[in-house]
Design an enzyme around this catalytic site. Structure first.
Site, PDB file in Angstrom:
ATOM      1  N   CYS A 115      67.882  39.112   3.087  1.00 52.50           N
ATOM      2  CA  CYS A 115      66.641  39.617   2.463  1.00 52.50           C
ATOM      3  C   CYS A 115      65.479  38.641   2.609  1.00 52.50           C
ATOM      4  O   CYS A 115      64.317  39.039   2.534  1.00 52.50           O
ATOM      5  CB  CYS A 115      66.883  39.933   0.995  1.00 52.50           C
ATOM      6  SG  CYS A 115      68.185  41.147   0.764  1.00 52.50           S
ATOM      7  N   HIS A 122      59.986  41.315  -1.791  1.00 58.44           N
ATOM      8  CA  HIS A 122      61.096  41.980  -1.087  1.00 58.44           C
ATOM      9  C   HIS A 122      61.559  43.130  -1.969  1.00 58.44           C
ATOM     10  O   HIS A 122      61.744  42.956  -3.182  1.00 58.44           O
ATOM     11  CB  HIS A 122      62.230  40.976  -0.846  1.00 58.44           C
ATOM     12  CG  HIS A 122      63.541  41.659  -0.608  1.00 58.44           C
ATOM     13  ND1 HIS A 122      63.709  42.593   0.388  1.00 58.44           N
ATOM     14  CD2 HIS A 122      64.735  41.582  -1.266  1.00 58.44           C
ATOM     15  CE1 HIS A 122      64.953  43.055   0.338  1.00 58.44           C
ATOM     16  NE2 HIS A 122      65.586  42.461  -0.651  1.00 58.44           N
ATOM     17  N   ASN A 169      66.283  49.672  -0.135  1.00 52.52           N
ATOM     18  CA  ASN A 169      66.198  48.251   0.218  1.00 52.52           C
ATOM     19  C   ASN A 169      66.502  48.108   1.709  1.00 52.52           C
ATOM     20  O   ASN A 169      67.609  48.402   2.142  1.00 52.52           O
ATOM     21  CB  ASN A 169      67.218  47.487  -0.644  1.00 52.52           C
ATOM     22  CG  ASN A 169      67.254  45.991  -0.379  1.00 52.52           C
ATOM     23  OD1 ASN A 169      66.869  45.533   0.700  1.00 52.52           O
ATOM     24  ND2 ASN A 169      67.737  45.233  -1.346  1.00 52.52           N
TER      25      ASN A 169
HETATM   26  N1  ACO Z   1      76.393  55.815  -9.322  1.00 46.72           N
HETATM   27  C1  ACO Z   1      76.957  56.009 -10.529  1.00 46.72           C
HETATM   28  N2  ACO Z   1      77.594  55.025 -11.201  1.00 46.72           N
HETATM   29  C2  ACO Z   1      77.654  53.805 -10.622  1.00 46.72           C
HETATM   30  C3  ACO Z   1      77.083  53.544  -9.371  1.00 46.72           C
HETATM   31  C4  ACO Z   1      76.436  54.612  -8.712  1.00 46.72           C
HETATM   32  N3  ACO Z   1      75.836  54.473  -7.516  1.00 46.72           N
HETATM   33  N4  ACO Z   1      77.293  52.252  -9.071  1.00 46.72           N
HETATM   34  C5  ACO Z   1      77.980  51.699 -10.082  1.00 46.72           C
HETATM   35  N5  ACO Z   1      78.192  52.660 -11.017  1.00 46.72           N
HETATM   36  C6  ACO Z   1      78.883  52.510 -12.288  1.00 46.72           C
HETATM   37  C7  ACO Z   1      79.902  51.411 -12.260  1.00 46.72           C
HETATM   38  O1  ACO Z   1      81.114  51.851 -11.722  1.00 46.72           O
HETATM   39  C8  ACO Z   1      80.026  51.064 -13.725  1.00 46.72           C
HETATM   40  O2  ACO Z   1      80.828  52.024 -14.328  1.00 46.72           O
HETATM   41  P1  ACO Z   1      81.839  51.610 -15.520  1.00 46.72           P
HETATM   42  O3  ACO Z   1      80.966  51.083 -16.612  1.00 46.72           O
HETATM   43  O4  ACO Z   1      82.504  52.889 -15.839  1.00 46.72           O
HETATM   44  O5  ACO Z   1      82.738  50.564 -14.929  1.00 46.72           O
HETATM   45  C9  ACO Z   1      78.608  51.270 -14.245  1.00 46.72           C
HETATM   46  O6  ACO Z   1      77.945  52.109 -13.278  1.00 46.72           O
HETATM   47  C10 ACO Z   1      77.839  49.975 -14.379  1.00 46.72           C
HETATM   48  O7  ACO Z   1      78.090  49.192 -13.206  1.00 46.72           O
HETATM   49  P2  ACO Z   1      77.358  47.857 -12.919  1.00 46.72           P
HETATM   50  O8  ACO Z   1      77.701  47.344 -11.571  1.00 46.72           O
HETATM   51  O9  ACO Z   1      77.527  46.947 -14.106  1.00 46.72           O
HETATM   52  O10 ACO Z   1      75.898  48.425 -12.871  1.00 46.72           O
HETATM   53  P3  ACO Z   1      74.570  47.740 -13.227  1.00 46.72           P
HETATM   54  O11 ACO Z   1      74.045  48.314 -14.468  1.00 46.72           O
HETATM   55  O12 ACO Z   1      74.637  46.271 -13.119  1.00 46.72           O
HETATM   56  O13 ACO Z   1      73.677  48.278 -12.026  1.00 46.72           O
HETATM   57  C11 ACO Z   1      72.883  47.471  -9.956  1.00 46.72           C
HETATM   58  C12 ACO Z   1      74.067  48.024 -10.713  1.00 46.72           C
HETATM   59  C13 ACO Z   1      71.812  48.563  -9.854  1.00 46.72           C
HETATM   60  C14 ACO Z   1      73.328  47.092  -8.567  1.00 46.72           C
HETATM   61  C15 ACO Z   1      72.336  46.275 -10.738  1.00 46.72           C
HETATM   62  O14 ACO Z   1      73.341  45.355 -11.014  1.00 46.72           O
HETATM   63  C16 ACO Z   1      71.243  45.598 -10.045  1.00 46.72           C
HETATM   64  O15 ACO Z   1      70.150  46.094  -9.991  1.00 46.72           O
HETATM   65  N6  ACO Z   1      71.517  44.411  -9.510  1.00 46.72           N
HETATM   66  C17 ACO Z   1      70.576  43.708  -8.717  1.00 46.72           C
HETATM   67  C18 ACO Z   1      71.106  43.651  -7.369  1.00 46.72           C
HETATM   68  C19 ACO Z   1      70.232  44.294  -6.384  1.00 46.72           C
HETATM   69  O16 ACO Z   1      69.256  44.930  -6.651  1.00 46.72           O
HETATM   70  N7  ACO Z   1      70.583  44.083  -5.184  1.00 46.72           N
HETATM   71  C20 ACO Z   1      69.833  44.554  -4.117  1.00 46.72           C
HETATM   72  C21 ACO Z   1      70.369  44.002  -2.882  1.00 46.72           C
HETATM   73  S1  ACO Z   1      70.379  42.296  -2.868  1.00 46.72           S
HETATM   74  C22 ACO Z   1      68.845  41.843  -2.606  1.00 46.72           C
HETATM   75  O17 ACO Z   1      68.099  42.512  -1.962  1.00 46.72           O
HETATM   76  C23 ACO Z   1      68.415  40.615  -3.208  1.00 46.72           C
END
Ligand code: ACO
Length: 349
Positions: A114, A276, A306
């Site tokens: 990224c 980004h 992304n």
């Molecule tokens: N659809 C539905 N449910 C989902 C999905 C999906 N696509 N993905 C995960 N879940 C579920 C999980 O299984 C989990 O279920 P559970 O509670 O029954 O176990 C629940 O949602 C919560 O999962 P988490 O992984 O804890 O979800 P979180 O609330 O953290 O959101 C996310 C995930 C959006 C990735 C978040 O952590 C985030 O924004 N992180 C930042 C990372 C990021 O943006 N990365 C981008 C790429 S890296 C970069 O560019 C720097």
């Protein structure tokens, strides 16, 4: 010493629009979940056989070169940033050189995920400042759609990413007030395995003591690629989303402030911040933390997802095309991603 200016900019995204609802055909997810957590409404996926990371980069490069008023023969160095190359090796830089029938110029590939575009810009800036090159083509391009797990198992990662490319032509300028004012690059490998694709690779599980629990389950790494790695989904990106989020919202403001301080400027001086496009929630958090108004920050992750190394040049180009980036404006680019790596660039447009 000359400064480096962006003489031309272009972007290319594939025609194929994939909505959140389209993804529900492959995995257990919903438009509501994706929009709430990431802000993403849709993304583009490349044509399965007709488009590659390189060909998308070529399309973006053609537009940037035309706007800069240069031909393929004028380019004297290529820097290509991607994490989804056409081949494991050689890199996309030489494939672009071939496709655009450029001279036998240098072609450098950057793999800083990224942060790739900001790293590439910084490298190019040094070559221009020293007078080594006059026309550098910098490209960021990704074809993520070929490397994601489209089952429910991979849903936390696969819904986030999209395909596309952006490019700039960099040239020297003698106008002291114009161009790249400074760039700032950082890394911290302590959490390298928190956002990574482990296989294919040559690690042979060597890093398992420093890595995380899920990684210890990886098959014995006695081969570059094995059937077990494929069956265990070790060939897809792994991301600890919450950990990435926490680190990103710390490092984005830090590296933006570093760039501003280095130039005796403040957040209120920024005309346009192009972060980004990791996740809309991250950008909003950064905006709030820095006290920036909505018109000082550009986001388009809603439409493209992304696109990793391509996200900054796509967003910058789109903002410029809409007239939101004008001559004399102070533009700040900031990135954070796998590695972890992060960086910023301050540009007087
Ligand atoms: N659809 C539905 N449910 C989902 C999905 C999906 N696509 N993905 C995960 N879940 C579920 C999980 O299984 C989990 O279920 P559970 O509670 O029954 O176990 C629940 O949602 C919560 O999962 P988490 O992984 O804890 O979800 P979180 O609330 O953290 O959101 C996310 C995930 C959006 C990735 C978040 O952590 C985030 O924004 N992180 C930042 C990372 C990021 O943006 N990365 C981008 C790429 S890296 C970069 O560019 C720097």
């Amino acid at each position: 010493m000359p400064q480096t200016k962006i003489a031309g900019i272009g972007y290319y995204v594939p025609a194929n629009i994939v909505s959140n609802n389209d993804l529900t055909k492959y995995m257990d997810t919903s438009d509501e979940w994706i929009q709430e957590r990431t802000g993403i409404k849709e993304r583009r996926y490349a044509d399965r056989t007709g488009e590659t990371t390189t060909t998308m980069g070529v399309e973006a490069a053609r537009i940037a070169m035309e706007r800069a008023g240069v031909t393929a023969q004028d380019i004297d160095f290529i820097i290509f940033a991607t994490l989804s190359p056409d081949y494991y090796f050689p890199g996309c830089g030489v494939l672009l050189q071939r496709a655009m029938q450029m001279r036998e110029i240098g072609a450098l590939d950057i793999r800083n995920q990224c942060s790739g575009f900001v790293y590439a810009l910084s490298v190019a800036d040094q070559f221009i400042k020293t007078g080594m090159y006059k026309n550098i083509l910098v490209v960021g391009s990704e074809k993520h759609s070929f490397g994601l797990d489209f089952t429910t198992r991979g849903r936390n990662v696969s819904v986030i990413f999209g395909d596309g490319a952006g490019a700039v032509v960099l040239q020297p300028t003698d106008n002291p007030g114009q161009g790249i004012l400074s760039t700032h690059l950082h890394s911290d490998g302590a959490d390298a395995e928190l956002l990574a694709m482990y296989n294919p690779g040559t690690h042979a599980n060597h890093w398992k003591e420093t890595a995380y629990a899920h990684f210890n389950e990886a098959p014995i790494g006695d081969m570059f690629l094995s059937h077990r790695m494929i069956d265990d989904a070790q060939i897809f990106p792994y991301m600890d989303g919450p950990a990435v989020f926490k680190k990103a919202v710390l490092k984005f403001p830090e590296v933006i402030m570093e760039a501003l301080s280095a130039n005796g400027l403040q957040p209120s001086d920024i005309n346009m911040l192009i972060p980004h496009q990791a996740n809309l929630r991250i950008s909003q958090f950064v905006q709030q933390k820095m006290g920036l108004r909505d018109d000082q920050v550009y986001n388009n992750i809603q439409q493209y997802g992304n696109t990793t190394a391509a996200s900054i040049p796509i967003a910058l180009c789109e903002a410029w095309e809409k007239g939101l980036v004008r001559e004399g404006d102070l533009v700040c680019l900031a990135a954070f991603g796998s590695g972890f790596t992060w960086g910023s660039a301050l540009i007087r447009w």
